[in-house]
Design a protein around this motif. Structure first.
Motif, PDB file in Angstrom:
ATOM      1  N   ALA A  14       0.833  -1.204   0.000  1.00 50.21           N
ATOM      2  CA  ALA A  14       0.000   0.000   0.000  1.00 50.21           C
ATOM      3  C   ALA A  14       0.868   1.255   0.000  1.00 50.21           C
ATOM      4  O   ALA A  14       0.554   2.229  -0.701  1.00 50.21           O
ATOM      5  CB  ALA A  14      -0.945  -0.003   1.194  1.00 50.21           C
ATOM      6  N   LEU A  15       1.954   1.249   0.757  1.00 45.28           N
ATOM      7  CA  LEU A  15       2.856   2.395   0.788  1.00 45.28           C
ATOM      8  C   LEU A  15       3.432   2.649  -0.601  1.00 45.28           C
ATOM      9  O   LEU A  15       3.513   3.798  -1.051  1.00 45.28           O
ATOM     10  CB  LEU A  15       3.973   2.175   1.806  1.00 45.28           C
ATOM     11  CG  LEU A  15       4.981   3.297   1.975  1.00 45.28           C
ATOM     12  CD1 LEU A  15       4.316   4.611   2.382  1.00 45.28           C
ATOM     13  CD2 LEU A  15       6.037   2.897   3.003  1.00 45.28           C
ATOM     14  N   ALA A  16       3.787   1.606  -1.310  1.00 44.32           N
ATOM     15  CA  ALA A  16       4.323   1.753  -2.670  1.00 44.32           C
ATOM     16  C   ALA A  16       3.271   2.359  -3.604  1.00 44.32           C
ATOM     17  O   ALA A  16       3.582   3.246  -4.410  1.00 44.32           O
ATOM     18  CB  ALA A  16       4.796   0.408  -3.201  1.00 44.32           C
ATOM     19  N   VAL A  17       2.028   1.911  -3.493  1.00 43.29           N
ATOM     20  CA  VAL A  17       0.951   2.441  -4.336  1.00 43.29           C
ATOM     21  C   VAL A  17       0.695   3.909  -4.017  1.00 43.29           C
ATOM     22  O   VAL A  17       0.591   4.746  -4.920  1.00 43.29           O
ATOM     23  CB  VAL A  17      -0.348   1.612  -4.166  1.00 43.29           C
ATOM     24  CG1 VAL A  17      -1.539   2.313  -4.797  1.00 43.29           C
ATOM     25  CG2 VAL A  17      -0.170   0.224  -4.750  1.00 43.29           C
ATOM     26  N   VAL A  18       0.600   4.242  -2.740  1.00 41.65           N
ATOM     27  CA  VAL A  18       0.316   5.623  -2.342  1.00 41.65           C
ATOM     28  C   VAL A  18       1.461   6.543  -2.767  1.00 41.65           C
ATOM     29  O   VAL A  18       1.231   7.633  -3.287  1.00 41.65           O
ATOM     30  CB  VAL A  18       0.035   5.719  -0.828  1.00 41.65           C
ATOM     31  CG1 VAL A  18      -0.064   7.165  -0.387  1.00 41.65           C
ATOM     32  CG2 VAL A  18      -1.245   4.968  -0.482  1.00 41.65           C
ATOM     33  N   ARG A  30      10.913  12.863  -7.749  1.00 34.16           N
ATOM     34  CA  ARG A  30      11.555  12.158  -6.644  1.00 34.16           C
ATOM     35  C   ARG A  30      11.362  10.660  -6.834  1.00 34.16           C
ATOM     36  O   ARG A  30      10.402  10.220  -7.451  1.00 34.16           O
ATOM     37  CB  ARG A  30      10.929  12.536  -5.301  1.00 34.16           C
ATOM     38  CG  ARG A  30      11.100  13.968  -4.918  1.00 34.16           C
ATOM     39  CD  ARG A  30      10.567  14.171  -3.528  1.00 34.16           C
ATOM     40  NE  ARG A  30      10.552  15.567  -3.148  1.00 34.16           N
ATOM     41  CZ  ARG A  30      10.128  15.999  -1.998  1.00 34.16           C
ATOM     42  NH1 ARG A  30       9.682  15.162  -1.087  1.00 34.16           N
ATOM     43  NH2 ARG A  30      10.153  17.285  -1.723  1.00 34.16           N
ATOM     44  N   CYS A  31      12.245   9.905  -6.230  1.00 36.92           N
ATOM     45  CA  CYS A  31      12.076   8.451  -6.174  1.00 36.92           C
ATOM     46  C   CYS A  31      11.081   8.150  -5.060  1.00 36.92           C
ATOM     47  O   CYS A  31      11.011   8.881  -4.066  1.00 36.92           O
ATOM     48  CB  CYS A  31      13.396   7.766  -5.866  1.00 36.92           C
ATOM     49  SG  CYS A  31      14.627   7.985  -7.151  1.00 36.92           S
ATOM     50  N   ASP A  36       9.242  10.421   2.716  1.00 31.35           N
ATOM     51  CA  ASP A  36       9.228   9.972   4.105  1.00 31.35           C
ATOM     52  C   ASP A  36       7.797   9.648   4.527  1.00 31.35           C
ATOM     53  O   ASP A  36       6.904  10.491   4.380  1.00 31.35           O
ATOM     54  CB  ASP A  36       9.799  11.082   4.982  1.00 31.35           C
ATOM     55  CG  ASP A  36       9.839  10.752   6.454  1.00 31.35           C
ATOM     56  OD1 ASP A  36       9.349   9.669   6.855  1.00 31.35           O
ATOM     57  OD2 ASP A  36      10.358  11.577   7.218  1.00 31.35           O
ATOM     58  N   PRO A  37       7.549   8.460   5.055  1.00 31.93           N
ATOM     59  CA  PRO A  37       6.192   8.080   5.457  1.00 31.93           C
ATOM     60  C   PRO A  37       5.588   8.977   6.543  1.00 31.93           C
ATOM     61  O   PRO A  37       4.379   9.014   6.695  1.00 31.93           O
ATOM     62  CB  PRO A  37       6.345   6.650   5.974  1.00 31.93           C
ATOM     63  CG  PRO A  37       7.573   6.135   5.327  1.00 31.93           C
ATOM     64  CD  PRO A  37       8.476   7.332   5.179  1.00 31.93           C
ATOM     65  N   ASP A  38       6.414   9.727   7.265  1.00 32.74           N
ATOM     66  CA  ASP A  38       5.904  10.606   8.316  1.00 32.74           C
ATOM     67  C   ASP A  38       5.850  12.077   7.904  1.00 32.74           C
ATOM     68  O   ASP A  38       5.495  12.935   8.710  1.00 32.74           O
ATOM     69  CB  ASP A  38       6.741  10.452   9.590  1.00 32.74           C
ATOM     70  CG  ASP A  38       6.562   9.073  10.200  1.00 32.74           C
ATOM     71  OD1 ASP A  38       5.408   8.592  10.249  1.00 32.74           O
ATOM     72  OD2 ASP A  38       7.560   8.464  10.602  1.00 32.74           O
TER      73      ASP A  38
END
Length: 92
Positions: A14-18, A30-31, A36-38
Motif C-alpha cells: 500500500a505504501l508503494a501504491v500511495v 523524486r524516487c 518519508d512516510p511521516d
C-alpha cells in the motif's frame, strides 16, 4: 504467511501504491523511497492542496474500495503512514 507478516507485506504494498500515486498526481521529481512516510502531505510537507486531496481520495477509493468521510479524511490525509493505515484498515 503469519498474520503479522501478511500485515507488513500489505502495508509495504500500500505504501508503494500511495507513493506512486502522489508522485504522479503532484508531478514530483523524486524516487518513491524519498517520500518519508511521516512527512505531512499538505502545506509545508509535499505542498498538496485541497484539489490534490480530492483527486488522491478518488484514486485511492477506486483502488482500495475505501471511502473518505470528511472527518476521516482530516486524519487519514496527514501523512503517508496515516493514509496507508486508512486504506489497509479492515472494513468496519
Amino acid at each position: 504467511m503469519s498474520g503479522w507478516r501478511e500485515r507488513v507485506a500489505q502495508r509495504e504494498a500500500a505504501l508503494a501504491v500511495v507513493r506512486a500515486e502522489l508522485i504522479d498526481l503532484l508531478k514530483l521529481e523524486r524516487c518513491p523511497d524519498e517520500l518519508d512516510p511521516d512527512m505531512p502531505l499538505f502545506d509545508a510537507g509535499l505542498g498538496a492542496d485541497s484539489l490534490d486531496f480530492l483527486e488522491l481520495a478518488v484514486r485511492l477509493e477506486g483502488h482500495y474500495r475505501v471511502t473518505f468521510s470528511p472527518a476521516e479524511a482530516a486524519i487519514a490525509m496527514r501523512t503517508l503512514n496515516t493514509l496507508v493505515d486508512h486504506v489497509t484498515a479492515p472494513p468496519p
